[in-house]
Design an enzyme around this catalytic site. Structure first.
Site, PDB file in Angstrom:
ATOM      1  N   SER A 133       0.925  -1.301  -0.026  1.00 20.48           N
ATOM      2  CA  SER A 133       0.005   0.065  -0.127  1.00 20.48           C
ATOM      3  C   SER A 133       1.120   1.180  -0.024  1.00 20.48           C
ATOM      4  O   SER A 133       1.800   1.183   0.799  1.00 20.48           O
ATOM      5  CB  SER A 133      -0.892   0.063   1.118  1.00 20.48           C
ATOM      6  OG  SER A 133      -1.548   1.245   1.141  1.00 20.48           O
ATOM      7  N   GLU A 134       0.529   2.164  -0.881  1.00 24.37           N
ATOM      8  CA  GLU A 134       1.063   3.625  -0.924  1.00 24.37           C
ATOM      9  C   GLU A 134       1.206   4.108   0.716  1.00 24.37           C
ATOM     10  O   GLU A 134       1.891   5.086   0.871  1.00 24.37           O
ATOM     11  CB  GLU A 134       0.604   4.617  -1.705  1.00 24.37           C
ATOM     12  CG  GLU A 134       0.465   4.127  -3.114  1.00 24.37           C
ATOM     13  CD  GLU A 134      -1.095   3.581  -3.391  1.00 24.37           C
ATOM     14  OE1 GLU A 134      -1.268   2.506  -2.869  1.00 24.37           O
ATOM     15  OE2 GLU A 134      -1.769   4.061  -4.073  1.00 24.37           O
ATOM     16  N   SER A 135       0.360   3.744   1.355  1.00 21.96           N
ATOM     17  CA  SER A 135       0.454   4.636   2.698  1.00 21.96           C
ATOM     18  C   SER A 135       1.602   4.050   3.438  1.00 21.96           C
ATOM     19  O   SER A 135       1.880   4.561   4.498  1.00 21.96           O
ATOM     20  CB  SER A 135      -0.971   3.847   3.603  1.00 21.96           C
ATOM     21  OG  SER A 135      -1.118   2.570   3.673  1.00 21.96           O
TER      22      SER A 135
END
Lengths: 229, 223, 444
Positions: free
Chosen positions: B51-53
């Site tokens: 995830s880009e998070s």
């Protein structure tokens, strides 16, 4: 089925490293060099290697020097290709024309590896400007600062050493071991990590993972052999 | 007329996409239908989620009452912690994407062109849009799969010959899975691969804005 | 019998005298590597070594290079083979070292540091000077050395050439000059070298509260503001402090331009999430640079979107990964870079495009700011930071790219209380630390 990146032996982990391959070799001290993988590579008989590493020719280096002694290295890319004094096997082979040497400053090598791992096509920095490392290179003025274009340096394989891994390839290091190993892991098509300790997923606190498993294809358990570090 | 023909629901689209994920793949799921895909990955097929998070190997959406504001996905949804995760910064999250380390991304779309151009970040009517991580995923992921409804709310086709909306990436899409068909953009145009149960190739063509390349026999969706 | 030359430890003690409290000091291998060991710990210096160690913090070599190239090194101590009268140096001498001259880390240290001092023996074993009119090997650093410490002297270097400033005990100016291979003037204030350790302590980075930590943000400043989207990882207390401080015409750089208020993200019923909107509705923002500037829901527009539609704020839309990379570049001395992201899209318009090895790239530029307002979980008093989970995201990327980084943390601990292996942001990137008040919730 449980998925694991764990390989049984260093030999199986390096079995597909081919003649002419470009290798990133982590470490700059005995504790940070992938010794078992390099010993297995020597035994595999592979040759004409291009080796990218920090110190190539120094007393503590088991693996790279042995590869050089066995005349397996065609090319060295390094900030410190030679031993400190005038001797050394790599210098000798270079003088005889048997081995090519490309010298790159440390920070430039790190940035080029970082660019390769991060999908960056090139970076403009002023660092080497005016030195011989800028000779013949593309330059341009960016925001009033003259800069040199540095290109990514990609490799076929990275051989690295970490302190511990889990089966998913997440890695944690000890101290200066992180230095080159963490920069090289993302920059190769296949990254092989040799570690002291292997655990189940979750064995490494997610806050403490330095090289996420996405960068690691193979893990070999190779605890220290008891020699003096 | 196809107006009253039954279309597959979002879960079935997600199930079909899940079959495209090879064991051991690292996968990034976009917002919407793509997020559902993780529910349908077979237990024996190990897939890693990115995830880009700033988290790798993350778990499913958090159970009620288990929300932690410091464990979210790119859409801001709360995630369940699982063993084997790794946290990292945004710069590392995108180094992974651009550097080719993410094998598959599954994205939603406003439009996909016959040659695989993707438009998913702005509806021209709004005049402003959110790019988020979509352009990086389109440019960097090894394989981009689009999971979407075949037509928008007004019935307009989303599979088009040329995108009229602003692009997210050019020629980046390798598979399109919708509620009526599975299609593959090729240099020659959009090739029809599978149709939803009860749909003929001609019926799919009638709700599609791109000229489909239709093989002699078209398989029915397998989920 | 000539007077005794200094031993390496004495040279290192003299070099330590150049260090000011809190300085970041890059030490080369060889003689410079002795300097940390003779520097009082109270001085609060940060020593960056060639293996990536920053005091006891292990950095990757890429992060270490970013410290150097990003301009964070106040003083570099290089291990020189020769220095010339213009202050250029080479790391090894070609007469004893056939083959390509290994630069190690010297090129980076020379280029990126605030001040460079060189350490070397004044002459070799045969009495041949190492301070020369013309280097016998290619330079690793050009006209960058401002002081030379040898085993018999301290020499200052400026545009006028070399000036002998200090001599080792028992040595005269003329003795030193006789062993020097370049023109050198002798300072009228020539004195004997002083080996007393440097004194002082760095000023505390801990500020009593939010308002005092952001009081000097000027009108027109560029401010990095953390926050991926949800309530995690946002410096809510500092945002409110900045609102109350009232500086205007701000350019804010952030992943979102404030969407937590319009997207629930677990906001308790009846409460409003604090986000960038507090600055926008207060009329303080002139421009946002963001990747996710507006609400995902058309029907629930954010304060930013409303202001944008009214023409009150500008927007520079940047893909998320490009934003992260521009920040990384800003902090790492990268002025521009080629990225594949956005090639062939609106984002590429007006930008240089280039095909490299068959792939299309566009040129993007590094991004720096006057201030970064970030959030971490814990800080130690040296400014070392640890984050929690996905709240690391842009916080860790922004810290190195701002002139002044202000961090809001849940907890401040004494230096030495954090495990060096868990520290994500080294304190060299953090100038001010504020503890978030216990009662502060992040909601209004």
């Amino acid at each position: 089925m449980t998925f694991s990146k764990l390989y049984d032996t260093p030999a199986t982990a390096v079995a597909d490293i081919h003649d002419g391959a470009t290798l990133l070799i982590g470490g700059a001290t005995r504790n940070s060099e992938p010794t078992a993988l390099l010993v297995a590579l020597l035994a595999s008989g592979v040759r004409d290697l291009t080796c990218v590493c920090d110190f190539a020719d120094w007393d503590g280096s088991e693996g790279v020097l042995q590869l050089a002694h066995a005349e397996r290295i065609a090319s060295i890319i390094s900030p410190f290709p030679f031993a400190g004094e005038s001797g050394g096997v790599i210098r000798k082979q270079w003088q005889a024309g048997a081995l090519a040497v490309e010298v790159i400053p440390q920070g430039t090598l790190a940035e080029r590896l970082r660019a390769a791992g991060a999908g960056i096509g090139g970076v403009f920095t002023p660092v080497v400007l005016g030195t011989r490392f800028a000779d013949g290179r593309e330059t341009r003025t960016v925001n009033g600062v003259e800069c040199v274009l540095e290109s990514p340096l990609r490799a076929d394989f990275a051989l690295i050493r970490a302190d511990r891994a889990d089966a998913l390839g997440n890695l944690a290091y000890q101290g200066a071991q992180r230095g080159w190993n963490a920069v090289m892991a993302p920059a190769a098509r296949i990254t092989i990590a040799e570690v002291d300790v292997v655990g189940e997923p979750g064995a490494i606190d997610p806050e403490l993972v330095i090289t996420p498993g996405i960068y690691v294809n193979r893990v070999v358990h190779a605890p220290p052999t008891g020699e003096q570090g | 007329m196809t107006d009253d023909k039954e279309r597959l629901d979002r879960a079935i689209i997600a199930m079909r996409v899940a079959r495209e994920l090879p064991p051991g793949a690292t996968v990034n799921l976009g917002i919407g239908i793509p997020t559902l895909v993780s529910m349908f990955v077979a237990d024996d097929s190990i897939v890693f989620y990115h995830s880009e998070s700033g988290v790798l190997n993350c778990g499913p959406l958090a159970e009620d009452g288990n929300e932690d504001i410091d464990l979210i996905n790119a859409g801001g949804q709360f995630l369940e912690p699982v063993p084997g995760m790794a946290y990292f910064s945004s710069v590392d999250a995108f180094a992974m994407i651009r550097g080719g380390h993410v094998d598959v991304t599954i994205l939603g779309a406003h439009q996909v062109s016959a040659t695989g151009d993707l438009a998913n970040w702005m509806l021209p009517d709004r005049g402003v849009g959110n790019i988020g991580g979509a352009m990086d995923l389109a440019a960097g992921a090894e394989k981009v799969i689009v999971a979407m409804e075949h037509n928008d709310r007004n019935g307009n086709p989303k599979v088009v010959q040329e995108c009229s909306f602003p692009l997210t990436g050019k020629g980046c899409v390798s598979l399109v899975v919708t509620d009526v068909a599975v299609m593959e953009p090729t240099p020659d145009g959009m090739a029809l691969r599978e149709v939803a149960p009860g749909w003929s190739a001609d019926e799919v063509q009638s709700v599609t804005g791109a000229r489909l390349i239709i093989p002699d026999s078209v398989a029915e969706y397998e989920v | 019998m000539p007077p005794a030359k200094l031993d390496p430890q004495a040279m290192a003690r003299r070099a330590a005298g150049f260090i000011a409290p809190g300085d970041v000091v890059a030490v080369d291998s060889g003689l410079p590597s002795l300097v940390p060991g003779v520097t009082p710990p109270d001085l609060g210096a940060w020593f960056l070594r060639n293996n990536g160690m920053l005091n006891d913090l292990p950095l990757s070599l890429a992060d270490a290079a970013a410290v150097t190239r990003g301009g964070y090194v106040d003083l570099a101590v290089v291990n020189a083979g020769q220095v010339d009268a213009a202050g250029s140096f080479s790391s090894l001498i070609s007469t004893v070292h056939s083959g390509p001259n290994p630069p190690g880390n010297a090129v980076d240290l020379a280029a990126g540091s605030g001040r460079v001092i060189a350490m070397l023996p004044h002459a070799d074993d045969q009495g041949r000077p190492n301070i020369v009119a013309t280097l016998s090997s290619p330079a690793d650093g050009l006209r960058c050395v401002s002081a030379i410490i040898t085993d018999i002297a301290v020499i200052e270097v400026d545009s006028g050439g070399l000036t002998l400033a200090e001599v080792a005990p028992g040595w005269s100016g003329n003795d030193v000059r006789a062993l020097t291979g370049a023109d050198i003037s002798i300072s009228p204030a020539l004195r004997e070298m002083d080996f007393s350790p440097p004194t002082g302590v760095p000023p505390s980075k801990v500020y009593p509260d939010g308002p005092s930590a952001i009081a000097d943000v000027p009108d027109g400043a560029t401010v990095f503001i953390d926050g991926f989207g949800g309530p995690g990882g946002m410096a809510h207390y500092l945002l409110i402090s900045l609102r109350d401080q009232g500086s205007r015409d701000l350019t804010i750089v952030s992943n979102t331009a404030g969407i937590a208020r319009v997207v629930s993200f677990g906001t308790p019923p009846g409460r409003t999430a604090i986000d960038h909107s507090v600055l926008i509705e207060n009329g303080q923002v002139a421009k946002a640079i963001a990747s996710f500037p507006v609400s995902p829901s058309v029907s629930r527009p954010s304060e930013f979107e409303l202001a944008y539609r009214r023409g009150e704020v500008d927007l520079e839309l940047v893909p998320q990964g490009t934003l992260a990379e521009r920040l990384r570049a800003g902090g790492a001395g990268i002025h521009a870079f080629y990225t594949p992201t956005g090639a062939g899209t609106l984002i590429a318009e007006g930008k240089e495009s280039r095909n490299i090895d068959g792939r299309d790239y566009i040129l993007e530029y590094g991004l720096r700011a006057d201030f970064a307002i970030i959030r971490a979980h814990k800080a130690d008093t040296n400014g070392n930071l640890v984050y929690r989970g996905t709240s690391r995201n842009f916080n860790a990327v922004m810290a190195p790219a701002a002139r002044v980084t202000v961090v809001e943390v849940d907890e401040i601990v004494e230096a030495g209380q954090l495990d060096p292996e868990e520290i994500v942001t080294p304190g060299v990137f953090v100038q001010r630390i504020v503890k978030r008040p216990d009662a502060f919730t992040g909601y209004e």
